[in-house]
Enzyme design. Structure first.
Site: not given
Length: 258
Positions: A12, A131
């Site tokens: 990330d 998600d």
């Protein structure tokens, strides 16, 4: 012979640095992406996933320079997401050295973009990142009990996560990166119910993400139906041989690894 389970570290990235937070809040610096990518390549990772965690929220473009430098250092497949909105971004990512592009928010906003990208580059290039979070009291209920979120888990959509994965698969997406927002960063294990539900709905590969804390967490995700397992902090902050430990755990559970 069964297809080998892939083990995928996730980087990330925010402002050119690898970060990892709990539930996408309180990000903590985990180092230089190129350095980490190199370490994982040497450590036995099957692929790498690189997510620009600020791109969709801040509406910034993916950090193409980091992609280029990473691709020069690693020789395993690299998937890049964050700020991918259509054919133009995918084309640029591929030219900068990515093997696959991951799309999330833009596909929720305009599902036809999946058809456009897969028509242009083929299914194998496109990963749909879902998600998903469990619906809470006061939320619009969904039939699976899971809803799609966007903008790094911050925005609920009311769209059923399992139905969305199936629609994307029907539209030709190559694989599903299935991330549990509830489990993300908790180190309590993957959301196995979510994996099972999506596995029953689609025939394309599922990459399970969110919740891994120890090697023992990975085999149950594979058993639930994941074709690949993805994690971040367990690799970033764990021992150098963590990928090998994870592969051993998966192999000992009776599954093929590379």
């Amino acid at each position: 012979m069964a297809v080998a389970v892939r083990v995928i570290p996730c980087l990330d990235v925010d402002a050119g640095r690898v970060v990892k937070g709990v539930n996408f809040e309180g990000l903590r610096d985990a180092g230089d992406p190129v350095e980490l990518a190199h370490r994982y390549d040497n450590g036995g990772a099957d692929e790498l996933t690189f997510l620009d965690v600020t791109a969709s929220s801040g509406n910034r473009e993916t950090t193409f320079d980091v992609v280029r430098r990473t691709a020069e250092e690693v020789f395993i497949p690299l998937t890049v997401g964050g700020g991918v909105r259509g054919v133009a971004e995918v084309d640029k990512l591929l030219r900068f050295g990515a093997d696959k592009a991951s799309i999330n928010t833009a596909a929720v906003a305009r599902p036809d973009v999946i058809d456009e990208i897969t028509r242009h580059f083929g299914s194998q290039v496109l990963v749909l990142s879902v998600d998903a979070r469990r619906t809470r009291e006061g939320d619009q209920p969904t039939s699976s009990g899971f809803e799609v979120t966007t903008h790094g888990g911050r925005t609920g959509t009311g769209i059923d996560a399992v139905a969305w994965a199936k629609e994307a698969a029907d539209r030709g997406v190559g694989e599903i990166l299935l991330n549990s927002i509830d489990a993300d960063g908790t180190k309590d294990g993957f959301d196995l119910e979510l994996i099972r539900l999506v596995r029953a709905a689609v025939n394309i590969p599922i990459i399970a993400s969110g919740g891994a804390g120890v090697p023992a967490h990975f085999p149950p995700a594979v058993e639930a139906g994941a074709d690949a397992v993805l994690a971040a902090s367990v690799f970033h902050f764990g021992p150098d041989d963590m990928i090998a430990q994870v592969k051993t755990a998966i192999r000992d559970a009776g599954f093929e690894v590379r």
